[in-house]
Write an enzyme that holds these catalytic residues in place. Structure first.
Site, PDB file in Angstrom:
ATOM      1  N   ARG A 108       4.318  -8.581   7.676  1.00  0.00           N
ATOM      2  CA  ARG A 108       3.560  -9.671   8.280  1.00  0.00           C
ATOM      3  C   ARG A 108       3.545 -10.914   7.410  1.00  0.00           C
ATOM      4  NH1 ARG A 108      -2.247  -7.953  10.242  1.00  0.00           N
ATOM      5  NH2 ARG A 108      -2.757  -8.187   8.051  1.00  0.00           N
ATOM      6  N   TYR A 109       3.586 -10.710   6.111  1.00  0.00           N
ATOM      7  CA  TYR A 109       3.585 -11.849   5.187  1.00  0.00           C
ATOM      8  C   TYR A 109       4.946 -11.894   4.512  1.00  0.00           C
ATOM      9  CZ  TYR A 109      -1.444 -11.025   5.690  1.00  0.00           C
ATOM     10  OH  TYR A 109      -2.689 -10.820   6.187  1.00  0.00           O
ATOM     11  N   ARG A 112       5.507  -9.816   0.983  1.00  0.00           N
ATOM     12  CA  ARG A 112       5.080  -8.429   0.780  1.00  0.00           C
ATOM     13  C   ARG A 112       5.069  -7.691   2.105  1.00  0.00           C
ATOM     14  NH1 ARG A 112       1.126 -12.070   1.083  1.00  0.00           N
ATOM     15  NH2 ARG A 112      -1.011 -11.584   1.668  1.00  0.00           N
ATOM     16  N   CYS A 121      -3.349  12.027   6.680  1.00  0.00           N
ATOM     17  CA  CYS A 121      -4.317  11.782   5.612  1.00  0.00           C
ATOM     18  C   CYS A 121      -4.970  13.107   5.259  1.00  0.00           C
ATOM     19  CB  CYS A 121      -5.406  10.824   6.080  1.00  0.00           C
ATOM     20  SG  CYS A 121      -4.757   9.237   6.640  1.00  0.00           S
ATOM     21  N   CYS A 125     -11.111   9.313   8.508  1.00  0.00           N
ATOM     22  CA  CYS A 125     -12.310   8.487   8.557  1.00  0.00           C
ATOM     23  C   CYS A 125     -12.543   8.112  10.018  1.00  0.00           C
ATOM     24  CB  CYS A 125     -12.099   7.240   7.714  1.00  0.00           C
ATOM     25  SG  CYS A 125     -11.464   7.648   6.066  1.00  0.00           S
ATOM     26  N   CYS A 128     -11.409   4.506  11.142  1.00  0.00           N
ATOM     27  CA  CYS A 128     -10.077   4.042  10.704  1.00  0.00           C
ATOM     28  C   CYS A 128      -9.436   3.099  11.718  1.00  0.00           C
ATOM     29  CB  CYS A 128      -9.170   5.252  10.511  1.00  0.00           C
ATOM     30  SG  CYS A 128      -7.472   4.790  10.145  1.00  0.00           S
ATOM     31  N   ARG A 130      -6.293   2.525  11.905  1.00  0.00           N
ATOM     32  CA  ARG A 130      -5.006   3.079  12.350  1.00  0.00           C
ATOM     33  C   ARG A 130      -5.222   4.436  13.023  1.00  0.00           C
ATOM     34  NH1 ARG A 130      -2.267   1.106   7.389  1.00  0.00           N
ATOM     35  NH2 ARG A 130      -1.573  -0.946   8.034  1.00  0.00           N
ATOM     36  N   ASP A 290     -12.767  -3.267  11.534  1.00  0.00           N
ATOM     37  CA  ASP A 290     -11.853  -3.659  12.612  1.00  0.00           C
ATOM     38  C   ASP A 290     -12.284  -3.049  13.936  1.00  0.00           C
ATOM     39  OD1 ASP A 290      -9.862  -5.232  11.180  1.00  0.00           O
ATOM     40  OD2 ASP A 290      -9.447  -3.361  10.106  1.00  0.00           O
ATOM     41  N   ASP A 327      -9.536  -9.063   9.257  1.00  0.00           N
ATOM     42  CA  ASP A 327      -8.191  -9.098   9.814  1.00  0.00           C
ATOM     43  C   ASP A 327      -8.338  -9.631  11.227  1.00  0.00           C
ATOM     44  OD1 ASP A 327      -5.373  -8.317   9.377  1.00  0.00           O
ATOM     45  OD2 ASP A 327      -6.320  -6.835   8.038  1.00  0.00           O
ATOM     46  N   LYS A 334      -5.143 -11.623   7.412  1.00  0.00           N
ATOM     47  CA  LYS A 334      -6.461 -11.468   6.781  1.00  0.00           C
ATOM     48  C   LYS A 334      -6.969 -12.826   6.342  1.00  0.00           C
ATOM     49  CE  LYS A 334      -5.757  -6.947   4.708  1.00  0.00           C
ATOM     50  NZ  LYS A 334      -4.363  -6.865   5.186  1.00  0.00           N
TER      51      LYS A 334
HETATM   52  C1  LIG Z   1      -3.458  -6.118   4.395  1.00  0.00           C
HETATM   53  C2  LIG Z   1      -2.028  -6.262   4.522  1.00  0.00           C
HETATM   54  C3  LIG Z   1      -1.248  -6.631   3.414  1.00  0.00           C
HETATM   55  C4  LIG Z   1      -1.841  -6.885   2.044  1.00  0.00           C
HETATM   56  O1  LIG Z   1      -2.574  -8.061   2.030  1.00  0.00           O
HETATM   57  P1  LIG Z   1      -3.186  -8.599   0.654  1.00  0.00           P
HETATM   58  O2  LIG Z   1      -4.053  -9.718   1.094  1.00  0.00           O
HETATM   59  O3  LIG Z   1      -2.052  -9.004  -0.203  1.00  0.00           O
HETATM   60  O4  LIG Z   1      -3.956  -7.455   0.057  1.00  0.00           O
HETATM   61  C5  LIG Z   1       0.108  -6.767   3.580  1.00  0.00           C
HETATM   62  N1  LIG Z   1       0.690  -6.541   4.771  1.00  0.00           N
HETATM   63  C6  LIG Z   1      -0.030  -6.193   5.851  1.00  0.00           C
HETATM   64  C7  LIG Z   1       0.675  -5.968   7.135  1.00  0.00           C
HETATM   65  C8  LIG Z   1      -1.419  -6.027   5.758  1.00  0.00           C
HETATM   66  O5  LIG Z   1      -2.119  -5.664   6.839  1.00  0.00           O
HETATM   67  S1  SF4 Z   2      -9.020   4.865   6.649  1.00  0.00           S
HETATM   68 FE1  SF4 Z   2      -7.485   5.787   8.038  1.00  0.00          FE
HETATM   69  S2  SF4 Z   2      -5.560   5.731   6.913  1.00  0.00           S
HETATM   70 FE2  SF4 Z   2      -7.219   5.494   5.406  1.00  0.00          FE
HETATM   71  S3  SF4 Z   2      -7.698   7.588   4.713  1.00  0.00           S
HETATM   72 FE3  SF4 Z   2      -9.116   7.105   6.360  1.00  0.00          FE
HETATM   73  S4  SF4 Z   2      -8.088   7.940   8.183  1.00  0.00           S
HETATM   74 FE4  SF4 Z   2      -6.511   7.762   6.597  1.00  0.00          FE
END
Ligand SMILES: *Cc1c(COP(=O)(O)O)cnc(C)c1O
Ligand code: SF4
Length: 363
Positions: A108-109, A112, A121, A125, A128, A130, A290, A327, A334
């Site tokens: 996305r960025y 990175r 996992c 959680c 979560c 995801r 989220d 986010d 973010k």
């Molecule tokens: C959160 C996230 C990151 C990391 O973001 P930082 O602000 O550098 O911690 C990188 N890629 C994605 C897709 C993310 O959701």
């Molecule tokens: S927040 Fe989601 S991805 Fe992270 S440990 Fe918990 S269940 Fe796993």
């Protein structure tokens, strides 16, 4: 001649295998451990069918069976509220899918990306973001071919400065596979920094053993971001696991999610952040919760988070303060949202101090 039991001890130590007790992965197991009322199992079945369930033994041991609102129970024990109507829920809250050029990569960025080698996992959680993509219904890990394609993508994109292993929990890879993956990343010259997002020091600290920590020793800097939301998660075992990593040269940071009923008060956050810093762990992010499906009961307002951050700013060393971030739903990135202290409109800039007093600022 050495006594027999000594020999056994030495052999066990040499094998470096830590037998892990089985996590509690279904409603029957949770009922047997008195984490849910057996009479509730039928009502909870649709929750467990939709969203994965797992509670590791170390976490189960921390849960207070006598407190229906125990902050650790709220985080991990399935709840019928997960099926409540949730008009604000977004299927892919932070827009992972829109930014996934190849399986296992979220880019996305520009500088990175996330590499998700495992989709499972140790603990699930309940909040979560995801939760629709992690868990037992998914293939547990990328196949070798998928991993090779993901690595090829990283190799072909010279702008990628940092690779973030996320998940699922990357520390569930065996130390051997972790080591192989990190060696591959180490060989890619433009990748300068490696970051690993994990909940394992909380969920199963014994797995952060010397073998795993050795597998993280690279010439490139490795940062570990531990997800932790409540000071009671930071047990002696967890902190020892973190110390093992820090002493071996890894920088450990933390990220937390602001959760109603778990940590949405200044005292809990203060204890959490102080304990982290006392143990050489820098709080990095406090995430606004989220809008994942079935998590409405965990969400606070942004105003609540801003008021908490303002109060903490007055109480705590700057070392203890994470950045409060949101986010933007849909994958727009973010953004910091702790700036309740600055209002910048047509009438000028007004800054609110930690005690709530407003000061005009002239520029
Ligand atoms: C959160 C996230 C990151 C990391 O973001 P930082 O602000 O550098 O911690 C990188 N890629 C994605 C897709 C993310 O959701
Ligand atoms: S927040 Fe989601 S991805 Fe992270 S440990 Fe918990 S269940 Fe796993």
């Amino acid at each position: 001649m050495a006594p027999r039991n000594n020999a056994t001890l030495t052999r066990r130590k040499g094998a470096r295998i830590i037998p892990r007790p089985k996590p509690l992965m279904d409603l029957e197991a949770l009922a047997n451990e008195r984490l849910i009322d057996a009479a509730m199992a039928d009502e909870l079945r649709p929750v467990a069918e939709r969203f994965s369930v797992s509670i590791t033994r170390p976490l189960a041991d921390l849960i207070d069976r006598h407190d229906a609102n125990d902050p650790l129970a709220l985080q991990f024990v399935p709840d019928v509220r997960e099926l409540s109507a949730d008009p604000l829920a977004v299927p892919d809250p932070i827009g992972d899918a829109a930014h996934s050029p190849v399986k296992g990569i979220i880019h996305r960025y520009p500088d990175r990306l996330l590499l998700l080698p495992v989709r499972v996992c140790a603990v699930y959680c309940r909040f979560c973001f995801r939760r629709e993509t992690v868990g037992s219904n998914e293939a547990a890990a990328l196949s070798q071919a998928e991993l090779d394609a993901a690595l090829a993508y990283i190799r072909n994109h010279k702008e990628i400065w940092e690779v973030i292993l996320s998940g699922g929990d990357p520390f569930l890879l065996s130390p051997r596979r972790m080591s192989e993956l990190l060696r591959e990343l180490e060989r890619i010259e433009h990748v300068r920094v490696i970051r690993i997002h994990t909940r394992l020091p909380i969920a199963d600290p014994a797995r952060i053993n010397a073998t795993l920590v050795n597998s993280l020793s690279l010439a490139k800097p490795v940062y570990v971001l531990m997800h932790t939301n409540h000071p009671r998660e930071l047990t002696a075992d967890c902190l020892n696991a973190c110390a093992l990593m820090i002493d071996s040269g890894i920088t450990v940071l933390s990220q937390s999610v602001l959760l109603k009923g778990v940590n949405d008060n200044a005292d809990t956050l203060e204890q959490l952040f102080r304990k982290l810093v006392e143990n050489r762990i820098k709080p990095y992010y406090l995430h606004h919760c989220d809008r994942a499906a079935g998590t409405a009961h965990f969400r606070t307002s942004i105003a609540t988070g801003q008021a908490l951050m303002r109060e903490l700013r007055g109480r705590l060393s700057g070392l203890c303060l994470p950045e409060y971030v949101l986010d933007i739903p849909g994958g727009f990135g973010k953004v910091p949202v702790n700036a309740a202290s600055v209002i910048n409109d047509d009438s000028g800039v007004v800054i609110t101090d930690p005690s709530g007093v407003r000061h005009p600022y002239f520029e």
